[in-house]
Write a protein that holds these residues in place. Sequence first.
Motif, PDB file in Angstrom:
ATOM      1  N   THR A  66      36.696  -5.779 -10.513  1.00 24.20           N
ATOM      2  CA  THR A  66      35.518  -5.333  -9.757  1.00 24.20           C
ATOM      3  C   THR A  66      34.932  -4.040 -10.309  1.00 24.20           C
ATOM      4  OG1 THR A  66      36.745  -3.988  -8.152  1.00 24.20           O
ATOM      5  CG2 THR A  66      36.466  -6.330  -7.642  1.00 24.20           C
ATOM      6  N   GLY A  67      35.616  -3.441 -11.270  1.00 27.22           N
ATOM      7  CA  GLY A  67      35.183  -2.162 -11.809  1.00 27.22           C
ATOM      8  C   GLY A  67      35.841  -0.983 -11.121  1.00 27.22           C
ATOM      9  N   GLY A  68      36.812  -1.258 -10.245  1.00 26.98           N
ATOM     10  CA  GLY A  68      37.523  -0.213  -9.522  1.00 26.98           C
ATOM     11  C   GLY A  68      38.881   0.090 -10.132  1.00 26.98           C
ATOM     12  N   ILE A  69      39.680   0.820  -9.392  1.00 23.50           N
ATOM     13  CA  ILE A  69      41.040   1.160  -9.826  1.00 23.50           C
ATOM     14  C   ILE A  69      41.877   1.373  -8.572  1.00 23.50           C
ATOM     15  CG2 ILE A  69      40.816   3.687  -9.868  1.00 23.50           C
ATOM     16  CD1 ILE A  69      42.437   1.607 -12.661  1.00 23.50           C
ATOM     17  N   ASP A  70      43.164   1.096  -8.655  1.00 19.22           N
ATOM     18  CA  ASP A  70      44.067   1.314  -7.524  1.00 19.22           C
ATOM     19  C   ASP A  70      45.289   2.083  -8.019  1.00 19.22           C
ATOM     20  OD1 ASP A  70      45.609   1.315  -5.282  1.00 19.22           O
ATOM     21  OD2 ASP A  70      45.399  -0.814  -4.836  1.00 19.22           O
ATOM     22  N   LEU A  71      45.288   3.377  -7.767  1.00 13.08           N
ATOM     23  CA  LEU A  71      46.388   4.238  -8.198  1.00 13.08           C
ATOM     24  C   LEU A  71      47.536   4.266  -7.193  1.00 13.08           C
ATOM     25  CD1 LEU A  71      44.367   7.315  -9.531  1.00 13.08           C
ATOM     26  CD2 LEU A  71      45.268   5.393 -10.839  1.00 13.08           C
ATOM     27  N   SER A  72      47.377   3.603  -6.057  1.00  8.78           N
ATOM     28  CA  SER A  72      48.368   3.697  -4.991  1.00  8.78           C
ATOM     29  C   SER A  72      49.414   2.582  -5.028  1.00  8.78           C
ATOM     30  CB  SER A  72      47.672   3.666  -3.629  1.00  8.78           C
ATOM     31  OG  SER A  72      47.089   2.394  -3.374  1.00  8.78           O
ATOM     32  N   ILE A  73      49.267   1.611  -5.907  1.00 11.72           N
ATOM     33  CA  ILE A  73      50.135   0.431  -5.835  1.00 11.72           C
ATOM     34  C   ILE A  73      51.615   0.775  -6.029  1.00 11.72           C
ATOM     35  CG2 ILE A  73      48.422  -1.321  -6.391  1.00 11.72           C
ATOM     36  CD1 ILE A  73      49.269  -1.131  -9.312  1.00 11.72           C
ATOM     37  N   GLY A  74      51.923   1.749  -6.874  1.00 10.58           N
ATOM     38  CA  GLY A  74      53.321   2.102  -7.104  1.00 10.58           C
ATOM     39  C   GLY A  74      53.977   2.679  -5.866  1.00 10.58           C
TER      40      GLY A  74
END
Length: 329
Positions: A66-74
């Motif tokens: 989508t052009g985003g990022i998710d830094l919280s997955i870890g």
Amino acid sequence: MAEQKKGKLGSIGTQKLVAVLALVVLFIFFCIAGTNFAQYSTFISILDSSYYIGFLAIGVTFVIITGGIDLSIGTVCVCCALIGGTLFNKAGLPMALCMVVILILGILFGMANGLMVSVMGLPAFIATLGMMMITRGLGSIVTATASVTFPQGESAGSWFRNIFKFQGEGLPLAGIPTGFILLIVLAIIMSIFLNKTRPGRYILALGSNKEATRLSGVNVVKWETLAYVISGFFAALAGISYAAVYLTIMPGTGNGYELDAIAGVVIGGTSLSGGVGSVSGTLIGVFIMSVLKTGLPFVGLQPHYQLFITGFVLIIAVFADVYNRRKQG
């Protein structure tokens, strides 16, 4: 437009082919240069170290598309596992119910990320960075900074480990990495979802041109949020697999797992600019990193060299994506 789409598909296909060749070359190199690398136990170690990163990577693929990022997955991965383990050990809930709670928590964290990005208009980097801090702290608060041990051996609730690695002591199939089967099955399902369903095509369209997608009548808030929900769900599933493979989970950990997952996604051909990506390419990227991590000690290097080498590989992969986009105009 058709030519541009064809060019994108050709680009990702080329990068995926390069990733496959790199995986094969890397495996052959360690078999030749590494002492006792070519063993069944080594192959099992590669698979064991790829489960939780693989699940994280599958989920975050949708966000990056989508052009985003998710830094919280870890930290979401670890936080959900810590809460589930605490409910089992202290509240006495059945393991099946604890697993359901873990998955629901992951979905809720993902939904919160999605709403912050799509409704509140926060940059994905800031929204998920904040969620990273929240979940890292929440895990420590719930457990009072104590480590959490999941059941093992013949104890009650230990059956969940068989989902990822068959535990049957003394049986012929003991140690079989059943999690690999689950990883592949879910990868196939999510690949079909991404490429063959309307929601998947909307998610791809968001990354290509969000404004044009909105003007065409698509509910961009709904589908962008869905991408983060998927990421949260798979982060929680990664937490379950991590607890199944390893004995103890420490509060305050999880940082860095998201970098491994994102690196695997990018190496597998998904563009950080959005609109281009594949689940199969992501899995290839994840296995490249798992082979690196497992194989380096066999040639006399410690696993932390993986960060050094992966950094170079990641820069090359991103440069290739940027170059292809410039070439396509």
